[in-house]
Design a protein around this motif. Structure first.
Motif, mmCIF file in Angstrom:
data_model
loop_
_atom_site.group_PDB
_atom_site.id
_atom_site.type_symbol
_atom_site.label_atom_id
_atom_site.label_comp_id
_atom_site.label_asym_id
_atom_site.label_seq_id
_atom_site.Cartn_x
_atom_site.Cartn_y
_atom_site.Cartn_z
ATOM 1 N N MET A 270 37.186 56.098 69.130
ATOM 2 C CA MET A 270 36.992 54.934 69.877
ATOM 3 C C MET A 270 37.963 53.601 69.122
ATOM 4 O O MET A 270 38.663 53.525 69.163
ATOM 5 N N ALA A 271 37.262 52.994 68.278
ATOM 6 C CA ALA A 271 37.949 51.782 67.701
ATOM 7 C C ALA A 271 37.085 51.998 66.025
ATOM 8 O O ALA A 271 36.199 51.932 66.240
ATOM 9 N N THR A 272 38.079 51.161 65.276
ATOM 10 C CA THR A 272 37.302 51.266 63.330
ATOM 11 C C THR A 272 37.833 49.998 63.198
ATOM 12 O O THR A 272 38.691 49.709 63.365
ATOM 13 N N GLY A 273 37.306 49.533 62.635
ATOM 14 C CA GLY A 273 37.602 48.424 61.565
ATOM 15 C C GLY A 273 36.656 48.179 60.720
ATOM 16 O O GLY A 273 35.666 48.534 60.652
ATOM 17 N N CYS A 274 36.496 47.275 59.456
ATOM 18 C CA CYS A 274 36.043 47.065 57.930
ATOM 19 C C CYS A 274 36.120 45.235 58.249
ATOM 20 O O CYS A 274 37.685 45.228 58.421
ATOM 21 N N ALA A 275 35.213 44.932 57.586
ATOM 22 C CA ALA A 275 35.775 43.515 56.727
ATOM 23 C C ALA A 275 35.111 43.250 55.264
ATOM 24 O O ALA A 275 33.653 43.568 55.499
ATOM 25 N N GLN A 276 36.034 43.103 55.037
ATOM 26 C CA GLN A 276 35.556 42.791 53.086
ATOM 27 C C GLN A 276 35.909 41.849 52.358
ATOM 28 O O GLN A 276 36.948 41.444 52.437
ATOM 29 N N ILE A 277 34.642 41.841 51.722
ATOM 30 C CA ILE A 277 34.132 40.129 51.416
ATOM 31 C C ILE A 277 35.301 40.173 50.207
ATOM 32 O O ILE A 277 34.928 40.847 49.174
ATOM 33 N N ARG A 278 35.916 39.716 50.248
ATOM 34 C CA ARG A 278 36.748 39.326 49.031
ATOM 35 C C ARG A 278 36.778 37.615 47.950
ATOM 36 O O ARG A 278 36.709 37.076 48.849
ATOM 37 N N ASP A 279 37.219 37.614 46.463
ATOM 38 C CA ASP A 279 37.840 36.629 46.111
ATOM 39 C C ASP A 279 38.400 35.699 46.446
ATOM 40 O O ASP A 279 39.496 36.580 46.448
ATOM 41 N N SER A 280 38.919 34.427 46.708
ATOM 42 C CA SER A 280 40.118 34.319 47.873
ATOM 43 C C SER A 280 41.219 33.272 46.389
ATOM 44 O O SER A 280 40.409 33.579 45.530
ATOM 45 N N LYS A 281 42.124 33.506 46.562
ATOM 46 C CA LYS A 281 42.850 32.542 45.879
ATOM 47 C C LYS A 281 42.539 31.443 45.033
ATOM 48 O O LYS A 281 41.836 30.265 46.231
ATOM 49 N N LEU A 282 42.966 30.870 43.971
ATOM 50 C CA LEU A 282 41.862 29.277 43.290
ATOM 51 C C LEU A 282 42.781 28.540 44.023
ATOM 52 O O LEU A 282 42.363 26.604 43.870
ATOM 53 N N THR A 283 44.160 28.590 44.740
ATOM 54 C CA THR A 283 44.691 27.649 45.135
ATOM 55 C C THR A 283 44.073 27.498 47.062
ATOM 56 O O THR A 283 44.388 25.828 47.572
ATOM 57 N N PHE A 284 43.165 27.985 47.445
ATOM 58 C CA PHE A 284 42.668 27.890 48.669
ATOM 59 C C PHE A 284 41.380 27.061 48.935
ATOM 60 O O PHE A 284 40.573 26.790 47.275
ATOM 61 N N PHE B 67 41.647 48.725 57.996
ATOM 62 C CA PHE B 67 41.268 49.415 58.544
ATOM 63 C C PHE B 67 41.517 49.455 60.259
ATOM 64 O O PHE B 67 40.533 50.175 61.212
ATOM 65 N N MET B 68 42.218 48.856 60.810
ATOM 66 C CA MET B 68 41.845 48.066 62.374
ATOM 67 C C MET B 68 42.813 49.386 63.047
ATOM 68 O O MET B 68 43.786 49.075 63.080
ATOM 69 N N TYR B 69 42.006 49.784 63.641
ATOM 70 C CA TYR B 69 42.363 51.146 64.538
ATOM 71 C C TYR B 69 41.573 50.524 66.716
ATOM 72 O O TYR B 69 40.639 51.065 66.636
ATOM 73 N N VAL B 70 42.732 51.344 67.516
ATOM 74 C CA VAL B 70 42.256 51.427 68.727
ATOM 75 C C VAL B 70 42.804 52.800 68.984
ATOM 76 O O VAL B 70 43.798 52.934 69.429
ATOM 77 N N SER B 71 42.153 53.736 69.390
ATOM 78 C CA SER B 71 42.709 54.983 70.237
ATOM 79 C C SER B 71 43.731 54.442 70.856
ATOM 80 O O SER B 71 43.220 54.306 72.385
ATOM 81 N N PRO B 72 44.525 55.241 71.440
ATOM 82 C CA PRO B 72 45.656 55.016 72.156
ATOM 83 C C PRO B 72 44.496 55.102 73.989
ATOM 84 O O PRO B 72 44.786 53.619 74.515
ATOM 85 N N SER B 73 43.551 56.218 74.135
ATOM 86 C CA SER B 73 43.023 55.865 75.803
ATOM 87 C C SER B 73 42.193 54.638 75.865
ATOM 88 O O SER B 73 41.973 54.830 77.156
ATOM 89 N N TYR B 74 41.427 54.092 74.666
ATOM 90 C CA TYR B 74 41.008 52.983 75.050
ATOM 91 C C TYR B 74 41.531 51.718 74.994
ATOM 92 O O TYR B 74 41.082 50.596 75.136
#
Length: 93
Positions: A1-15, A25-32
């Motif tokens: 149906m649908a998939t995805g993830c949120a990965q916590i990462r260190d930000s660049k020093l300029t942020f 990995f964001m994806y939704v099956s065509p039928s959905y």
């Protein structure tokens, strides 16, 4: 149906923020598609990340993937960085 993830990462020093969530990995099956599954999934990933003190979110999307771009814009994403490519094989053809 649908998939995805949120990965916590260190930000660049300029942020201003030290950590961010990268949505991948964001994806939704065509039928959905066109049933708000992408929006619901992103909102869940955002809420989960917010509970961990993360308030900045990034993702990558191909420039020619208009339907994905529209889906991300619906939940508030805006372009922040433009990656450019040069393919020498195509120039020499």
């Amino acid at each position: 149906m649908a998939t995805g993830c949120a990965q916590i990462r260190d930000s660049k020093l300029t942020f201003e923020h030290t950590k961010h969530a990268y949505l991948g990995f964001m994806y939704v099956s065509p039928s959905y598609r066109d049933q708000s599954f992408n929006s619901k999934l992103i909102k869940e990933l955002i809420n989960c990340s917010k509970s961990r003190g993360i308030f900045d979110f990034y993702l990558d999307v191909y420039a020619n993937n208009d339907s994905a771009i529209k889906a991300y814009e619906k939940v508030g994403f805006k372009p922040a960085l433009l990656e450019m490519k040069l393919c020498l094989d195509q120039l020499n053809a």
